[in-house]
Design a protein around this motif. Structure first.
Motif, PDB file in Angstrom:
ATOM      1  N   GLU A  41     -54.499  40.741  47.232  1.00 10.06           N
ATOM      2  CA  GLU A  41     -55.706  39.933  47.328  1.00 10.06           C
ATOM      3  C   GLU A  41     -56.199  39.975  48.772  1.00 10.06           C
ATOM      4  N   PRO A  42     -57.496  40.285  48.995  1.00  7.93           N
ATOM      5  CA  PRO A  42     -58.012  40.309  50.364  1.00  7.93           C
ATOM      6  C   PRO A  42     -57.953  38.925  51.004  1.00  7.93           C
ATOM      7  N   VAL A  43     -57.558  38.892  52.265  1.00 12.48           N
ATOM      8  CA  VAL A  43     -57.425  37.629  52.985  1.00 12.48           C
ATOM      9  C   VAL A  43     -58.460  37.515  54.093  1.00 12.48           C
ATOM     10  N   SER A  44     -58.496  38.520  54.958  1.00  7.00           N
ATOM     11  CA  SER A  44     -59.415  38.462  56.090  1.00  7.00           C
ATOM     12  C   SER A  44     -59.620  39.855  56.654  1.00  7.00           C
ATOM     13  N   GLU A  45     -60.511  39.961  57.615  1.00  6.77           N
ATOM     14  CA  GLU A  45     -60.814  41.217  58.284  1.00  6.77           C
ATOM     15  C   GLU A  45     -60.822  40.965  59.784  1.00  6.77           C
ATOM     16  N   VAL A  46     -60.200  41.841  60.540  1.00  8.41           N
ATOM     17  CA  VAL A  46     -60.165  41.685  61.996  1.00  8.41           C
ATOM     18  C   VAL A  46     -60.764  42.922  62.657  1.00  8.41           C
ATOM     19  N   ASP A  47     -61.302  42.718  63.825  1.00  9.41           N
ATOM     20  CA  ASP A  47     -61.891  43.811  64.582  1.00  9.41           C
ATOM     21  C   ASP A  47     -60.841  44.851  64.904  1.00  9.41           C
ATOM     22  N   GLY A  48     -61.186  46.112  64.720  1.00  6.60           N
ATOM     23  CA  GLY A  48     -60.252  47.190  65.008  1.00  6.60           C
ATOM     24  C   GLY A  48     -60.914  48.288  65.802  1.00  6.60           C
ATOM     25  N   PRO A  49     -60.156  49.287  66.210  1.00  7.33           N
ATOM     26  CA  PRO A  49     -60.733  50.407  66.957  1.00  7.33           C
ATOM     27  C   PRO A  49     -61.561  51.297  66.041  1.00  7.33           C
TER      28      PRO A  49
END
Length: 357
Positions: free
Chosen positions: A32-40
């Motif tokens: 289940e998707p939880v969150s998204e964080v900034d990545g390279p």
């Protein structure tokens, strides 16, 4: 918790520059998707240990590492460190992020503190490149292409080099890296990843371009790191009559042992399969089963609690636009040497996957 990178290598304007976090439910059989964080930009590999997560950003124009610290169930971005040369794989070892740079022809170590802050000023770069070989076997072997950093044992690393058909054996002392020797592999094979059986002292080299596995027995050596003897030159992953390919984003991709150590699994993007071998007492491989990878272009897979998670990632391809919606993470049960798909989760640009908590 799992994390997947969002990478779209061939589209410079792609939105793929983030990491998606997933909660594992029903014993890991669903995500289940939880969150998204900034990545390279174009995250190609994720590694996690001791609440620190690092991720490579693989771009032709340069590249970088992002680091994060896990606190209260959330990843907090801590630092960014430029690493020129398209960093494609990363290992956490001795309080350092050790990186293979596909275009740079080097292995780079960047130390970090307990909070995950990368110390760019203490970066160490080891050049493993060599003069171009003549004749050149494949257009992809025009120079050194380090593809992975694999821990053999504490302080000893193996770095397969797709361009030079070898595995570099490197001594690590903190951020300092020393080239000790190299293992010469199948000509034109293009070593991508390796796996090591320490109990039997056997090195398995996955060759991307020919979709084969080269097998070496070894002994540890103070001067060379390891001394090897070839057991098998080219164990084939592909069905009879199917040729290997040196096209980008095709060929063999990943290799790893099952938790029991009885089986060795390897993926090939040529036929979109994961092939299972029984490992003999002498280290030799015996084909046992083969399964569809759950999607097109299986780039990476790993075991977690006897389940297998496979990232099937389609690179932007104007010739095959119908395949763009097949990016997914496929989940398998592994029992008695056979993979059984349980579920799959759509994930655009699913380039890499890792367990992070």
């Amino acid at each position: 918790m799992l994390v997947t990178g969002r990478s779209d290598y061939l589209n410079s304007d792609s939105e793929a520059s983030s990491l998606l976090l997933w909660e594992t439910i029903e014993g890991g059989r669903k995500l289940e998707p939880v969150s998204e964080v900034d990545g390279p930009k174009n995250p190609s590999w994720v590694e996690f240990a001791d609440n620190v997560m690092v991720c490579t950003g693989e771009t032709d124009a340069g590249g970088c590492i992002f680091s994060y610290h896990l606190k209260d169930g959330k990843f907090i971005k801590k630092s960014t460190c430029p690493v020129p040369g398209a960093p494609c794989h990363i290992l956490l070892s001795q309080q350092c992020a050790v990186v293979a740079t596909y275009l740079g022809g080097n292995v780079t170590a960047v130390p970090f503190d307990s909070e995950g802050n990368l110390k760019q000023e203490d970066m160490f770069v080891l050049d493993v490149s060599e003069p171009v070989r003549t004749p050149q076997i494949s257009f992809r072997q025009e120079k050194s292409h380090p593809h992975e950093v694999h821990l053999i044992r504490e302080g000893l690393l193996a770095v397969p080099d797709l361009g030079l058909d070898c595995v570099h054996i490197i001594k690590q002392t903190g951020p300092k890296l020393t080239l000790m020797s190299k293992v010469v592999c199948q000509p034109g094979g293009g070593p991508r990843h390796v796996e090591v059986c320490l109990s039997n002292k056997v090195l398995y080299v996955l060759n991307e371009l020919l979709s084969t596995i080269s097998v070496f027995s070894f002994e540890f050596d103070d001067e060379e790191g390891i001394k090897t003897t070839e057991i098998e030159t080219a164990v084939q992953l592909l069905p009879e009559g199917v040729p290997g390919t040196d096209a980008h984003h095709r060929g063999a991709s990943e290799i790893c042992f099952s938790p029991c150590g009885k089986y060795l699994l390897a993926a090939t993007r040529t036929t979109n399969e994961i092939v299972v071998f029984v490992v003999g007492s002498d280290g030799k491989l015996n084909p046992f089963s083969r399964s569809f990878s759950g999607g097109t272009t299986p780039r990476h897979f790993f075991f977690h609690n006897n389940l297998v998670y496979a990232s099937c990632h389609i690179v932007s391809d104007t010739l095959h636009p119908e395949k763009q919606d097949t990016d997914k993470v496929a989940i398998f049960e592994f029992e008695n040497g056979v993979l059984k798909q349980l579920a799959s989760c759509s994930c655009k640009f699913a380039s890499c996957t890792a367990v992070v908590a």
